[in-house]
Every structure is written in C-alpha cells, then in structure tokens.
Design an enzyme around this catalytic site. Structure first.
Site, PDB file in Angstrom:
ATOM      1  N   ALA A   1     -68.076  14.581 -28.337  1.00  0.00           N
ATOM      2  CA  ALA A   1     -66.622  14.583 -28.521  1.00  0.00           C
ATOM      3  C   ALA A   1     -66.289  14.031 -29.899  1.00  0.00           C
ATOM      4  O   ALA A   1     -67.033  13.225 -30.450  1.00  0.00           O
ATOM      5  CB  ALA A   1     -65.978  13.729 -27.444  1.00  0.00           C
ATOM      6  N   GLY A   2     -65.186  14.454 -30.441  1.00  0.00           N
ATOM      7  CA  GLY A   2     -64.759  13.974 -31.750  1.00  0.00           C
ATOM      8  C   GLY A   2     -63.685  14.869 -32.305  1.00  0.00           C
ATOM      9  O   GLY A   2     -62.835  15.363 -31.559  1.00  0.00           O
TER      10      GLY A   2
ATOM     11  N   LYS B   1     -69.237  20.067 -41.368  1.00  0.00           N
ATOM     12  CA  LYS B   1     -70.264  19.299 -40.652  1.00  0.00           C
ATOM     13  C   LYS B   1     -71.258  18.837 -41.717  1.00  0.00           C
ATOM     14  O   LYS B   1     -71.205  19.313 -42.860  1.00  0.00           O
ATOM     15  CB  LYS B   1     -70.950  20.154 -39.572  1.00  0.00           C
ATOM     16  CG  LYS B   1     -71.757  21.308 -40.131  1.00  0.00           C
ATOM     17  CD  LYS B   1     -72.602  21.957 -39.048  1.00  0.00           C
ATOM     18  CE  LYS B   1     -73.592  22.935 -39.657  1.00  0.00           C
ATOM     19  NZ  LYS B   1     -74.466  23.550 -38.685  1.00  0.00           N
TER      20      LYS B   1
ATOM     21  N   LYS C   1     -73.721  37.799 -29.325  1.00  0.00           N
ATOM     22  CA  LYS C   1     -73.385  36.902 -30.440  1.00  0.00           C
ATOM     23  C   LYS C   1     -72.034  36.220 -30.236  1.00  0.00           C
ATOM     24  O   LYS C   1     -71.925  34.996 -30.322  1.00  0.00           O
ATOM     25  CB  LYS C   1     -73.398  37.701 -31.748  1.00  0.00           C
ATOM     26  CG  LYS C   1     -72.909  36.930 -32.938  1.00  0.00           C
ATOM     27  CD  LYS C   1     -73.797  35.743 -33.244  1.00  0.00           C
ATOM     28  CE  LYS C   1     -73.080  34.737 -34.123  1.00  0.00           C
ATOM     29  NZ  LYS C   1     -73.873  33.580 -34.428  1.00  0.00           N
TER      30      LYS C   1
ATOM     31  N   GLY D   1     -65.225  23.296 -36.580  1.00  0.00           N
ATOM     32  CA  GLY D   1     -64.650  24.045 -37.687  1.00  0.00           C
ATOM     33  C   GLY D   1     -65.716  24.981 -38.219  1.00  0.00           C
ATOM     34  O   GLY D   1     -66.642  25.332 -37.496  1.00  0.00           O
TER      35      GLY D   1
ATOM     36  N   CYS E   1     -67.328  30.149 -38.665  1.00  0.00           N
ATOM     37  CA  CYS E   1     -67.704  31.023 -37.548  1.00  0.00           C
ATOM     38  C   CYS E   1     -67.034  30.711 -36.220  1.00  0.00           C
ATOM     39  O   CYS E   1     -66.309  31.545 -35.697  1.00  0.00           O
ATOM     40  CB  CYS E   1     -69.220  31.038 -37.418  1.00  0.00           C
ATOM     41  SG  CYS E   1     -69.958  31.867 -38.852  1.00  0.00           S
TER      42      CYS E   1
ATOM     43  N   GLU F   1     -77.268  37.286 -35.544  1.00  0.00           N
ATOM     44  CA  GLU F   1     -77.899  36.099 -36.128  1.00  0.00           C
ATOM     45  C   GLU F   1     -77.303  34.841 -35.500  1.00  0.00           C
ATOM     46  O   GLU F   1     -76.100  34.739 -35.341  1.00  0.00           O
ATOM     47  CB  GLU F   1     -77.655  36.098 -37.641  1.00  0.00           C
ATOM     48  CG  GLU F   1     -78.208  34.901 -38.351  1.00  0.00           C
ATOM     49  CD  GLU F   1     -79.701  34.753 -38.130  1.00  0.00           C
ATOM     50  OE1 GLU F   1     -80.457  35.685 -38.438  1.00  0.00           O
ATOM     51  OE2 GLU F   1     -80.127  33.682 -37.619  1.00  0.00           O
ATOM     52  N   PHE F   2     -78.177  33.878 -35.194  1.00  0.00           N
ATOM     53  CA  PHE F   2     -77.718  32.652 -34.529  1.00  0.00           C
ATOM     54  C   PHE F   2     -77.961  31.406 -35.376  1.00  0.00           C
ATOM     55  O   PHE F   2     -77.854  30.287 -34.870  1.00  0.00           O
ATOM     56  CB  PHE F   2     -78.423  32.505 -33.177  1.00  0.00           C
ATOM     57  CG  PHE F   2     -78.227  33.701 -32.277  1.00  0.00           C
ATOM     58  CD1 PHE F   2     -77.062  33.838 -31.543  1.00  0.00           C
ATOM     59  CD2 PHE F   2     -79.188  34.695 -32.199  1.00  0.00           C
ATOM     60  CE1 PHE F   2     -76.853  34.951 -30.728  1.00  0.00           C
ATOM     61  CE2 PHE F   2     -79.001  35.817 -31.396  1.00  0.00           C
ATOM     62  CZ  PHE F   2     -77.823  35.941 -30.655  1.00  0.00           C
TER      63      PHE F   2
END
Ligand SMILES: NC(=O)C1=CN([C@@H]2O[C@H](COP(=O)(O)OP(=O)(O)OC[C@H]3O[C@@H](n4cnc5c(N)ncnc54)[C@H](O)[C@@H]3O)[C@@H](O)[C@H]2O)C=CC1
Ligand SMILES: O=C(O)[C@H]1O[C@H](OP(=O)(O)OP(=O)(O)OC[C@H]2O[C@@H](n3ccc(=O)[nH]c3=O)[C@H](O)[C@@H]2O)[C@H](O)[C@@H](O)[C@@H]1O
Length: 455
Positions: free
Chosen positions: A257-258, A328, A209, A262, A265, A153-154
């Site tokens: 960039a930042g 995120k 995967k 996290g 996964c 799964e993506f």
C-alpha cells in the site's frame, strides 16, 4: 544460419528487446523515427536509464551485431520483425492510440521482398492484430506473404534485461504453425532454460497482456482500499498486507500500500481495456476498473491532504522536500508519476517544493518545468518544514534520519511508500506518517536511571 531480427520502435521496450536479441546471438537492426534516439543508440549510448542495458547496447553495437537506423527499408531483409512502438493513451483520455503500430506496419510492409513474420510486442486493444493483418495484406508487394503474430511483453522497467532473458513465461499468439515454429526458433535459448510457453490465437495473446496489467493494478488498488479503511479506523495497512501475503493464494507481490501505481503502462492499460470493452458492448464486465483507477488517484490526493494537515492546515509558504520523481525506483521514467503529480499539487497550493531524484530530474523538468529541482537529497532537504518520500530509491531508504534531522527545519516525514524504517526515524526525533497507518510520534527513550551509589 544466424537469424536476423528487426525491432521497430526503440524506446524502453524496443531498445531492451533489440539488445537482448543480440545477446541471444542474432544480428539485429533497431528502427525508430526519432533521429536523436537513433544517434545515441548508434553510438552505443542508451538515451534513458535502465540498469544493465547500457553495457549490452555498447557491447553489441561495438561488435557489429546490433545497429540502429531511422530507415525502415534497412529492416526489410530481417527474418522476423518485432513491433515495439508506443500505444499511448488517446487525447480523449480513454482508449489506446494505435496509430503508431499501424504506421509501423504501413511503413515496413511495402519494403518487403520476401515472406515475413511481423510479431507485435506493444500492448494493444484486443482485435488490433487482426486489423494489422488486414492492413499488411492490403500493402504487401505482389507475391509476398506477410503474417502477423503477437508476443506480448511483460518486462518491468528497472529489471528489463533480466525479465527479457529470463521471463516468467512466453506467450505466442499465432495464426499458423509456421509462425509458431519461427517464434520457437527465435526464443530457442529462452525456452531451453525451462521458461513456460503458452501458445494461443492472436486475440487471447492480446488479452493476456492487458489482463495481466489490469490484475496487477487491481491488486495494488485493493490494498490501497484497505488502507482507506485503516485510516478510518486506526488500523495499520502494513500489518494487514503482511498477514494477507502469507496466504500462498494471495502472495506478497504487488500488495504494497502507498501512493499507488503510475508509469507508462498500468494506468493507460486499464483505461484502454475499459474503453475496448465498451466498444465491444461488454463495458459492464470491467466497470470495476474505474474503481481501481479512482482508488489509485485518491491516494495522490490523500498525500496532499496529509501534507496540509502536518504543516498545520495551510501549505502556503511552507518548504516541502520531495524525495523521488520517477514513477518507481530504478528508472528515469516519469510518465504518470504519482510523485510528480503530488509535487505539482503541493506547489499549486502555495508550498515551496524542492524535488530530488537520483535519475529522473531531466525528464521531470521537461514535464513540470516550474517545479524547483535539487541536485542532491541534502539540497532538497535543507530547511524543509516537511519531508515527503514518494519514490523508494535505496538512496533514500539508507538516509541517516539523525543526519537528515540536522538539515531540516522540522522533523516531520510523510512516507508515501511505507518504506522507511519507522522506528529508526522516530527514535531520531521524527514524527512519522505513512499511508493507511496511524500517525506516529517521535520515540523518546526514557532517560537512563541515575546510578545508585552505595553508602
Ligand atoms: N515500458 C515498458 O516497460 C513496457 C512497455 N510495453 C508496451 O510497449 C510499447 C512501447 O512502450 P515503451 O517502449 O515504453 O514506449 P516508448 O515511448 O519508450 O517507445 C516507443 C518508441 O517507438 C517509436 N516510434 C513511434 N512510431 C514509430 C514508427 N512508426 N516507427 C518506428 N518507431 C516508432 C518512438 O519514437 C519511441 O522511441 C507500448 O505499447 C507499451 O505499452 C510493454 C511491456 C513493458
Ligand atoms: O506493461 C508494462 O509496461 C509493464 O507494466 C508493469 O511494469 P512497470 O510499469 O515497469 O512497473 P511496476 O513494477 O509494475 O510498478 C507499477 C507501479 O505500481 C506501483 N506499485 C507496485 C507494487 C506494489 O505493491 N505497490 C505499488 O504501488 C509502483 O510504485 C509503480 O508506480 C508490469 O509490472 C509489467 O509486467 C508490464 O510489462
């Protein structure tokens, strides 16, 4: 005849997969060992935040096409069983813990009364599918043939429904034509919409995967390594990234960039891939992933360093507003969240940290109960000596810097995601620091010239 589908494990992946299978027209039973989760889902409630998913769960549970249970025996009659249980990082910090996938197969197979296809979707170390086939063979009731296939799964959290119903590609890892035919039948509508399909052996499907996640992690760490160079030279990584991305061979995606990656996964998957390579005696092939991991973790320390600099060398007693706790935007997932990691480090150094996130506060509190959480951005910002944007929720990007300026003690912002409108904030009197960018002072507009009066 309507296919019946079982989905074992109904977390972020499984709940989405179950709801989307119902959306494709199948009768679906979702199984999980967590009774609280099953109680919520059975009532048509989603126990986590994922845009668009609550509506699907509610619609299909109400219509009776989707149901949930803690009893795996109730899944035994399904035509196809999808494995969606977790494969977390092992406590030793390296390989993936595959005990849940093994337990799920061991729990299901003795209940089967007819031949069955078990399709793994969890992300697993290469070789796991073959081990599960051996396990299934050893537990299958007399006369029942159980086959394992792999369909990695993506999906991305925050876009999981769209990614499931309209994926970039499907991958079927199969050991027989019959398994391929079954998977083609399950995904008939998705394939009919033109989704590319790759059919492979089991091992290659497992590898696709982990390779995809390792590649994405590498791309992020690559640009963050360039950010380190920018910091040493006065360059601006956002300009470098934009220019690189225009090269069609490179592309803009995953080149921001930042604060780095996290989540549940990317971090665990690169570590598990390295660990598996070591077990297979090819550890040298993937040692670069150690650097990818290190570059990523250095970004978190860098933000703490910048925060310390910005408040004059010591965080002790300084009030810091942290905007963002989820790993995120568009999710409440705080697994390995860079934002929370930074907030906790600041607190350890004596800062008074107040964290606000539109969706992830409950999860954050469960992991870091000693941090202070605010009920709104305004509450987190009140009297702050420093503002840190660590998760780029649109609610934060839309903040009016002039209004926010009225709430804080000092107009100083660190943009851990290089996402704010730099000039807008500077024009409102803020000093601005991004990652991999020079420090930027407030923009002071020249005073309008006095009108020259004739005579
Ligand atoms: N979260 C994501 O966006 C994606 C996750 N994956 C992979 O999918 C797998 C699951 O990930 P998440 O859904 O995020 O994890 P999760 O932790 O949200 O969900 C896993 C679920 O499995 C249940 N479970 C554990 N053992 C069980 C058993 N024996 N029988 C039934 N249920 C059991 C747990 O109670 C939990 O609800 C992992 O391998 C992950 O790497 C893959 C693609 C996307
Ligand atoms: O295996 C999985 O579970 C999933 O992992 C990721 O999806 P997800 O963890 O939901 O999140 P991403 O959108 O990939 O973001 C991961 C992290 O990278 C960071 N990121 C992303 C992009 C970028 O340019 N820069 C950057 O720092 C994000 O802030 C976030 O912390 C992959 O994108 C999915 O394809 C995969 O299915």
């Amino acid at each position: 005849m309507t296919l019946t589908i079982s989905v074992i494990g109904t977390g972020y992946l499984g709940a989405t997969h179950a709801a989307c299978m119902a959306e494709l027209g199948y009768a679906v039973v979702g199984v999980d060992t967590d009774p609280a989760k099953i109680a919520d889902l059975s009532d048509g409630r989603l126990p986590f935040y994922e845009p668009g998913l609550p509506e699907l769960i509610l619609a299909h549970t109400s219509a009776g096409a989707l149901r949930f249970t803690t009893e795996v025996a109730e899944a035994a009659d399904a035509d196809v069983h999808f494995l969606c249980v977790g494969t977390p990082q092992r406590p030793d910090g390296l390989g993936a813990d595959t005990s849940h996938v093994r337990a799920a197969v061991a729990g299901l197979v003795p209940h089967l009364r007819r031949d069955a296809l078990i399709v793994g979707k969890s992300t697993v170390p290469v070789g796991t599918a073959h081990e599960l086939q051996d396990l299934a063979d050893s537990l299958a009731p007399e006369g029942v043939r159980v086959e394992i296939a792999w369909n990695p799964e993506f999906l991305r959290e925050g876009r999981s429904v769209e990614d499931t119903l309209r994926p970039d590609r499907l991958v079927f890892g199969v050991a027989s034509d019959a398994a391929e035919r079954s998977l083609r039948a399950v995904y008939e509508r998705v394939l009919g919409a033109g989704t590319p399909l790759v059919v492979s052996d089991l091992v290659s499907a497992e590898l696709v995967k982990v390779s995809a996640n390792a590649f994405l992690a590498t791309k992020i760490s690559f640009i963050n390594a360039v950010a380190e160079l920018c910091e040493a030279t006065g360059g601006d990584v956002t300009a470098v990234s934009e220019a690189l991305g225009h090269d069609a061979r490179i592309g803009h995606a995953f080149l921001k960039a930042g604060l780095g990656f996290g989540g549940g996964c990317l971090p665990k998957d690169i570590r598990a891939m390295m660990a598996r390579a070591g077990e297979l005696g090819v550890d040298q092939a993937l040692t670069f992933l150690r650097e990818v991991d290190d570059i990523n973790m250095r970004r978190r320390h860098r933000v703490v360093e910048l925060a310390t600099e910005e408040v004059g060398g010591s965080l002790l007693g300084r009030r810091v507003a942290v905007l963002g706790a989820a790993f995120k935007p568009l999710t409440d997932d705080v697994r390995d969240s860079p934002a929370l990691n930074v907030a906790a480090q600041l607190q350890l150094r004596g800062a008074g940290v107040r964290v606000y996130d539109p969706q992830a506060i409950d999860n954050a509190r469960a992991v870091f109960p000693t941090l202070t959480y605010a009920d709104s951005a305004a509450e987190a910002l009140a009297d702050a000596d420093l503002v840190l944007l660590l998760t780029e929720w649109s609610e934060f990007l839309e903040l009016d810097p002039e209004q926010v300026g009225g709430l804080v003690a000092q107009r100083r912002v660190i943009d851990g995601r290089n996402a704010l409108d730099t000039d807008g904030w500077r024009r409102a009197g803020w000093s601005y620091r991004g990652l991999g960018r020079p420090r930027m002072e407030p923009i002071v507009e020249p005073a309008a010239p006095e009108p020259v009066l004739a005579g």
